[in-house]
Design a protein around this motif. Structure first.
Motif, PDB file in Angstrom:
ATOM      1  N   MET A   1      22.159   5.141  72.121  1.00 49.26           N
ATOM      2  CA  MET A   1      22.991   5.716  73.174  1.00 49.26           C
ATOM      3  C   MET A   1      24.270   4.885  73.280  1.00 49.26           C
ATOM      4  O   MET A   1      24.216   3.663  73.241  1.00 49.26           O
ATOM      5  CB  MET A   1      22.247   5.724  74.500  1.00 49.26           C
ATOM      6  N   VAL A   2      25.375   5.587  73.425  1.00 49.44           N
ATOM      7  CA  VAL A   2      26.663   4.920  73.568  1.00 49.44           C
ATOM      8  C   VAL A   2      27.307   5.424  74.857  1.00 49.44           C
ATOM      9  O   VAL A   2      27.441   6.625  75.063  1.00 49.44           O
ATOM     10  CB  VAL A   2      27.587   5.229  72.371  1.00 49.44           C
ATOM     11  N   GLN A   3      27.674   4.510  75.734  1.00 46.11           N
ATOM     12  CA  GLN A   3      28.402   4.871  76.935  1.00 46.11           C
ATOM     13  C   GLN A   3      29.874   4.583  76.693  1.00 46.11           C
ATOM     14  O   GLN A   3      30.221   3.508  76.187  1.00 46.11           O
ATOM     15  CB  GLN A   3      27.908   4.065  78.137  1.00 46.11           C
ATOM     16  N   ILE A   4      30.694   5.564  77.048  1.00 41.24           N
ATOM     17  CA  ILE A   4      32.127   5.367  76.851  1.00 41.24           C
ATOM     18  C   ILE A   4      32.860   5.691  78.146  1.00 41.24           C
ATOM     19  O   ILE A   4      32.436   6.548  78.918  1.00 41.24           O
ATOM     20  CB  ILE A   4      32.675   6.218  75.679  1.00 41.24           C
ATOM     21  N   PRO A   5      33.972   5.010  78.400  1.00 41.39           N
ATOM     22  CA  PRO A   5      34.739   5.267  79.628  1.00 41.39           C
ATOM     23  C   PRO A   5      35.423   6.635  79.573  1.00 41.39           C
ATOM     24  O   PRO A   5      35.597   7.217  78.495  1.00 41.39           O
ATOM     25  CB  PRO A   5      35.757   4.124  79.659  1.00 41.39           C
ATOM     26  N   PRO A   6      35.823   7.160  80.724  1.00 44.23           N
ATOM     27  CA  PRO A   6      36.435   8.495  80.796  1.00 44.23           C
ATOM     28  C   PRO A   6      37.643   8.674  79.878  1.00 44.23           C
ATOM     29  O   PRO A   6      37.810   9.738  79.274  1.00 44.23           O
ATOM     30  CB  PRO A   6      36.843   8.635  82.264  1.00 44.23           C
ATOM     31  N   GLU A   7      38.493   7.644  79.756  1.00 41.59           N
ATOM     32  CA  GLU A   7      39.682   7.809  78.902  1.00 41.59           C
ATOM     33  C   GLU A   7      39.294   7.943  77.428  1.00 41.59           C
ATOM     34  O   GLU A   7      39.929   8.681  76.666  1.00 41.59           O
ATOM     35  CB  GLU A   7      40.690   6.667  79.107  1.00 41.59           C
ATOM     36  N   THR A   8      38.218   7.239  77.002  1.00 41.56           N
ATOM     37  CA  THR A   8      37.746   7.377  75.616  1.00 41.56           C
ATOM     38  C   THR A   8      37.126   8.759  75.409  1.00 41.56           C
ATOM     39  O   THR A   8      37.313   9.379  74.365  1.00 41.56           O
ATOM     40  CB  THR A   8      36.720   6.272  75.276  1.00 41.56           C
ATOM     41  N   MET A   9      36.409   9.251  76.433  1.00 43.15           N
ATOM     42  CA  MET A   9      35.805  10.588  76.341  1.00 43.15           C
ATOM     43  C   MET A   9      36.886  11.653  76.199  1.00 43.15           C
ATOM     44  O   MET A   9      36.755  12.583  75.403  1.00 43.15           O
ATOM     45  CB  MET A   9      34.943  10.868  77.573  1.00 43.15           C
ATOM     46  N   GLU A  10      37.959  11.517  76.942  1.00 38.76           N
ATOM     47  CA  GLU A  10      39.050  12.493  76.829  1.00 38.76           C
ATOM     48  C   GLU A  10      39.699  12.425  75.453  1.00 38.76           C
ATOM     49  O   GLU A  10      40.029  13.452  74.849  1.00 38.76           O
ATOM     50  CB  GLU A  10      40.092  12.265  77.930  1.00 38.76           C
ATOM     51  N   ALA A  11      39.858  11.210  74.927  1.00 36.46           N
ATOM     52  CA  ALA A  11      40.416  11.058  73.571  1.00 36.46           C
ATOM     53  C   ALA A  11      39.481  11.661  72.529  1.00 36.46           C
ATOM     54  O   ALA A  11      39.925  12.276  71.549  1.00 36.46           O
ATOM     55  CB  ALA A  11      40.674   9.577  73.276  1.00 36.46           C
ATOM     56  N   LEU A  12      38.167  11.518  72.739  1.00 36.43           N
ATOM     57  CA  LEU A  12      37.181  12.106  71.824  1.00 36.43           C
ATOM     58  C   LEU A  12      37.261  13.631  71.862  1.00 36.43           C
ATOM     59  O   LEU A  12      37.259  14.296  70.822  1.00 36.43           O
ATOM     60  CB  LEU A  12      35.776  11.623  72.191  1.00 36.43           C
ATOM     61  N   ARG A  13      37.356  14.183  73.054  1.00 35.66           N
ATOM     62  CA  ARG A  13      37.491  15.647  73.187  1.00 35.66           C
ATOM     63  C   ARG A  13      38.730  16.152  72.452  1.00 35.66           C
ATOM     64  O   ARG A  13      38.710  17.174  71.783  1.00 35.66           O
ATOM     65  CB  ARG A  13      37.549  16.038  74.660  1.00 35.66           C
ATOM     66  N   GLN A  14      39.833  15.417  72.612  1.00 33.44           N
ATOM     67  CA  GLN A  14      41.069  15.805  71.932  1.00 33.44           C
ATOM     68  C   GLN A  14      40.907  15.714  70.417  1.00 33.44           C
ATOM     69  O   GLN A  14      41.395  16.561  69.677  1.00 33.44           O
ATOM     70  CB  GLN A  14      42.241  14.941  72.402  1.00 33.44           C
ATOM     71  N   ALA A  15      40.191  14.695  69.938  1.00 33.65           N
ATOM     72  CA  ALA A  15      39.936  14.568  68.495  1.00 33.65           C
ATOM     73  C   ALA A  15      39.124  15.744  67.981  1.00 33.65           C
ATOM     74  O   ALA A  15      39.381  16.261  66.890  1.00 33.65           O
ATOM     75  CB  ALA A  15      39.213  13.248  68.213  1.00 33.65           C
ATOM     76  N   PHE A  16      38.146  16.204  68.782  1.00 33.90           N
ATOM     77  CA  PHE A  16      37.377  17.390  68.380  1.00 33.90           C
ATOM     78  C   PHE A  16      38.273  18.616  68.299  1.00 33.90           C
ATOM     79  O   PHE A  16      38.186  19.403  67.362  1.00 33.90           O
ATOM     80  CB  PHE A  16      36.224  17.652  69.357  1.00 33.90           C
ATOM     81  N   ARG A  17      39.132  18.778  69.300  1.00 35.24           N
ATOM     82  CA  ARG A  17      40.045  19.930  69.289  1.00 35.24           C
ATOM     83  C   ARG A  17      40.978  19.885  68.087  1.00 35.24           C
ATOM     84  O   ARG A  17      41.279  20.906  67.485  1.00 35.24           O
ATOM     85  CB  ARG A  17      40.849  19.974  70.591  1.00 35.24           C
ATOM     86  N   ASP A  18      41.420  18.675  67.734  1.00 38.20           N
ATOM     87  CA  ASP A  18      42.339  18.502  66.608  1.00 38.20           C
ATOM     88  C   ASP A  18      41.622  18.386  65.269  1.00 38.20           C
ATOM     89  O   ASP A  18      42.277  18.282  64.231  1.00 38.20           O
ATOM     90  CB  ASP A  18      43.188  17.240  66.810  1.00 38.20           C
ATOM     91  N   GLN A  19      40.293  18.374  65.315  1.00 37.10           N
ATOM     92  CA  GLN A  19      39.483  18.166  64.113  1.00 37.10           C
ATOM     93  C   GLN A  19      39.928  16.896  63.389  1.00 37.10           C
ATOM     94  O   GLN A  19      40.125  16.870  62.175  1.00 37.10           O
ATOM     95  CB  GLN A  19      39.527  19.375  63.188  1.00 37.10           C
ATOM     96  N   ALA A  20      40.065  15.830  64.177  1.00 37.24           N
ATOM     97  CA  ALA A  20      40.530  14.541  63.647  1.00 37.24           C
ATOM     98  C   ALA A  20      39.390  13.527  63.684  1.00 37.24           C
ATOM     99  O   ALA A  20      38.501  13.597  64.535  1.00 37.24           O
ATOM    100  CB  ALA A  20      41.697  14.028  64.479  1.00 37.24           C
TER     101      ALA A  20
END
Length: 199
Positions: A1-20
């Motif tokens: 399990m990995v806990q990440i802060p909200p700003e990292t979660m938002e960056a991860l979501r953006q990476a998924f949207r960008d397929q990056a």
């Protein structure tokens, strides 16, 4: 399990949207030391193609067609017999790299066709099974604004009475969901299996 802060979660979501690709640094929350990384990488995916499968409708080879598995939520049963659509084979009339995207974006349309077909054929399962039909295919051909379909088993077309039932079930789905119909010219072949429940 990995806990990440909200700003990292938002960056991860953006990476998924960008397929990056994306990297998450892991370690103790109260420490600056990074112990390991979780790497998310996008890879080139090749859709699975069928080999050795023939159409139940007319016995033609389905080699090279994209094979998509279907999950049906509804059970279709009559007199201890069930019918289920397990997969769809798709062949475009003209070459395209976007076939997997086309099918993924129209998965709801595929599920509606499978459900309507099972609903239409369900009352006839005993007769179909007694006739020796354990599997059958439904081919839907889409060319421009025209949609045609055929159904058969063992290389023989289904009798007209079953086609009439399919007409009643499929026409509202095809014409009612015009916006969801793929615009590419293609053949979709739905494979159905009829099984007998053992008590």
């Amino acid at each position: 399990m990995v806990q990440i802060p909200p700003e990292t979660m938002e960056a991860l979501r953006q990476a998924f949207r960008d397929q990056a690709d994306f990297q998450i640094a892991c370690g103790k929350a109260d420490s600056e030391q990074v112990r390991e990384n979780v790497n998310i990488r996008w890879v080139k995916w090749t859709a699975p193609n069928s080999t050795g499968m023939v159409s139940p409708v007319d016995g033609k080879s389905l080699d090279g067609a994209l094979n998509v598995r279907l999950q049906q939520d509804t059970e279709f049963e009559t007199d201890g017999k069930t019918i289920k659509c397990t997969e769809v084979f798709c062949q475009l009339k003209s070459p395209s790299d976007f076939l997997p995207t086309v099918l993924t974006s129209h998965s709801h349309f595929l599920a509606e066709i499978a459900t309507a077909s099972c609903t239409a054929l369900c009352p006839h399962l005993s007769i179909l099974k007694t006739s020796g039909i354990n599997s059958l295919g439904l081919r839907i051909s889409m060319i421009a604004d025209t949609v045609e379909y055929q159904a058969g088993s063992g290389g023989c077309f289904l009798p007209q009475r079953y086609m009439n039932e399919l007409d009643c079930a499929l026409i509202p789905v095809i014409h009612g969901g015009n916006s969801s119909i793929p615009q590419q010219s293609m053949d979709l072949e739905f494979i159905f299996y009829i099984t007998e429940l053992l008590c």
